[in-house]
Design an enzyme around this catalytic site. Structure first.
Site, PDB file in Angstrom:
ATOM      1  N   GLY A 208       0.836  -1.202   0.000  1.00 57.37           N
ATOM      2  CA  GLY A 208       0.000   0.000   0.000  1.00 57.37           C
ATOM      3  C   GLY A 208       0.865   1.244   0.000  1.00 57.37           C
ATOM      4  O   GLY A 208       2.067   1.189  -0.242  1.00 57.37           O
ATOM      5  N   ASN A 209       0.243   2.377   0.238  1.00 58.51           N
ATOM      6  CA  ASN A 209       1.014   3.618   0.352  1.00 58.51           C
ATOM      7  C   ASN A 209       0.326   4.532   1.353  1.00 58.51           C
ATOM      8  O   ASN A 209      -0.729   4.197   1.894  1.00 58.51           O
ATOM      9  CB  ASN A 209       1.181   4.282  -1.022  1.00 58.51           C
ATOM     10  CG  ASN A 209      -0.145   4.633  -1.647  1.00 58.51           C
ATOM     11  OD1 ASN A 209      -0.880   5.451  -1.126  1.00 58.51           O
ATOM     12  ND2 ASN A 209      -0.465   3.980  -2.751  1.00 58.51           N
ATOM     13  N   ARG A 210       0.937   5.683   1.599  1.00 59.61           N
ATOM     14  CA  ARG A 210       0.491   6.520   2.710  1.00 59.61           C
ATOM     15  C   ARG A 210      -0.568   7.550   2.323  1.00 59.61           C
ATOM     16  O   ARG A 210      -0.854   8.457   3.089  1.00 59.61           O
ATOM     17  CB  ARG A 210       1.708   7.202   3.346  1.00 59.61           C
ATOM     18  CG  ARG A 210       2.622   6.167   4.020  1.00 59.61           C
ATOM     19  CD  ARG A 210       3.871   6.816   4.557  1.00 59.61           C
ATOM     20  NE  ARG A 210       3.534   8.006   5.308  1.00 59.61           N
ATOM     21  CZ  ARG A 210       4.286   9.099   5.374  1.00 59.61           C
ATOM     22  NH1 ARG A 210       5.421   9.139   4.725  1.00 59.61           N
ATOM     23  NH2 ARG A 210       3.907  10.126   6.083  1.00 59.61           N
ATOM     24  N   SER A 211      -1.181   7.400   1.171  1.00 54.21           N
ATOM     25  CA  SER A 211      -2.208   8.368   0.781  1.00 54.21           C
ATOM     26  C   SER A 211      -3.381   8.325   1.759  1.00 54.21           C
ATOM     27  O   SER A 211      -3.880   7.255   2.095  1.00 54.21           O
ATOM     28  CB  SER A 211      -2.715   8.039  -0.627  1.00 54.21           C
ATOM     29  OG  SER A 211      -3.880   8.774  -0.891  1.00 54.21           O
ATOM     30  N   ALA A 275      -3.329   7.727  -5.382  1.00 47.56           N
ATOM     31  CA  ALA A 275      -1.931   7.285  -5.415  1.00 47.56           C
ATOM     32  C   ALA A 275      -1.953   5.827  -5.855  1.00 47.56           C
ATOM     33  O   ALA A 275      -2.250   4.923  -5.067  1.00 47.56           O
ATOM     34  CB  ALA A 275      -1.311   7.431  -4.037  1.00 47.56           C
TER      35      ALA A 275
END
Ligand code: C5P
Length: 416
Positions: A208-211, A275
């Site tokens: 995942g990512n930090r969006s 993102a």
């Protein structure tokens, strides 16, 4: 957008009347001028003084009080109103409004105003589900009323069912959308993506990512408040999506690609604030990967082969029927912001790209503010100050509105 807007706010006799006090308070804090009308039954639950103190304005109740002032005022209020909100709207009030009764202040104003009507029904679940109540709601919706649907939850009786008064933020979102009708995005269909994608590794793990989804949400809300018909496609986002617009979820890049392709048919604008993962696991395991299992290498390491995801935004440039679509991208960078953004603008054939340096404090993922630079296809570069995300959203839509207008006149020239 609520500043100096004239709202007539009817409160009717249900236990949720006390929650209406919070809505009135938040409206005033946002700068709206709120004239509250209580029905006699509402005044049994909450005193007029509560609403007068919160709205800083007189509260109306009795159409027939002896000075006759209210009788004269109901026409004045009806004419001044930009929206008439009835919250909570009881079953009895819905019946009376559907019938067009005018024997109290709220009924009289409802008949005399041409302002749009926002209804927030709240009641015991059998009363809400009763065919009579549903028929009254249908009649009111056919006449143009907007209904904020009640929520499912614990009701005053202790029973869990449909009929709960929604959160203040939900009601305000619907009101903003109502007041935004006729705004500079009216009649436009816009698609906004928000949040990060999650690419599965196995059934319990993902990349995942930090969006946080905040920038995308702010963009969707601003478009809604300017009259657009908004579809928000969200990836993985912690916060619940804004109310008053259509929401779809897409968890992975491939799901998002399908959702975007379907959504942009006939749309005017695509804003890709999501993102999107650039890589996904080539073959996600169908069972949880265990330590010491056959999936491991001999030395206890694990090799995960990642493959590129499609560039959703770039691909849309080649889709038939989207030649007139205004396309806006976001570029989160940590180095060489200007060069990278300019390259993406050209590479993805965008109208605008909104670039930010996510390594800067107050900018990018998880913050409520953003410091961005807007790059235009015609070469203009506009750096903006550090702003709340809502204001960044306003700036982006201002530019999109200009692009839409230019595209409209180009079309008109072409037709001539
Ligand atoms: O190339 P980069 O990922 O930095 O580009 C960012 C922009 O492209 C964003 O608007 C993002 O939503 C979009 N994007 C996409 N599909 C991808 C990667 C990014 O649409 N696979």
């Amino acid at each position: 957008m609520l500043r100096d807007r004239r709202i007539v706010f009817g409160v009717t006799g249900g236990i949720a009347a006390y929650k209406a006090a919070d809505v009135v308070s938040k409206l005033r804090q946002a700068g709206a001028l709120v004239d509250v009308i209580l029905t006699d039954h509402a005044a049994e639950f909450v005193r007029p003084l509560t609403f007068a103190a919160l709205s800083h304005r007189p509260v109306y109740q009795n159409l027939w009080e002896t000075t006759g002032e209210a009788a004269a005022r109901h026409i004045e209020l009806a004419e001044a109103a930009e929206a008439l909100v009835v919250a909570p709207a009881t079953a009895d009030t819905l019946a009376r409004l559907a019938q067009g009764r005018a024997d109290d202040m709220l009924g009289a104003v409802a008949l005399a105003t041409t302002a749009p009507l926002l209804l927030v029904p709240a009641m015991e679940h059998h009363m809400y589900e009763h065919p009579a109540t549903q028929a009254n709601l249908r009649v009111l919706v056919e006449r143009g009323a907007v209904v904020v649907p009640p929520e499912v939850g614990q009701l005053a009786s202790g029973i869990v069912g449909i009929g709960r008064f929604p959160e203040t933020a939900t009601i305000l979102a619907h009101l903003r959308a109502l007041l935004g009708r006729g705004g500079d995005l009216a009649g436009r269909r816009v698609v906004v993506t928000a949040g990060g994608t999650q690419e599965p590794i196995d059934p319990v793990r993902y990349i995942g990512n930090r969006s946080s989804g905040r920038m995308g949400y702010a963009l969707a809300e601003e478009a809604r408040d300017r009259g657009a018909d908004v579809l928000l496609i969200t990836g993985a986002v912690g916060a619940p999506p804004p109310a008053g617009l259509c929401v779809e979820t897409a968890r992975t890049a491939l799901e998002l690609r399908d959702a975007v392709r379907a959504a942009i048919v006939g749309a005017n604008v695509l804003v890709m604030a999501a993102a999107v993962a650039d890589y996904r696991a080539e073959r996600p395991a169908d069972r949880k990967i265990k330590k010491g299992s056959a999936a491991e290498n001999a030395d206890g390491s694990l090799t995960l082969r990642l493959v590129r995801t499609p560039d959703i935004l770039a691909e849309t440039a080649a889709l038939p029927g989207t030649e007139r679509l205004v396309r806006v991208g976001f570029a989160a960078e940590t180095t060489d912001v200007a060069a990278n953004a300019a390259a993406k603008l050209g590479g993805k054939q965008l109208d605008l790209i909104v670039a930010n340096d996510v390594s800067k404090p107050g900018s990018g993922f998880g913050t409520t503010t953003n410091e961005v630079t807007i790059f235009h296809a015609d070469g203009r570069v506009e750096p903006l100050a550090l702003l709340p995300k809502a204001e960044v959203a306003r700036a982006v839509w201002d530019r999109v509105v200009s692009l839409l207008a230019a595209r409209g006149s180009a079309q008109a020239d072409g037709d001539a």
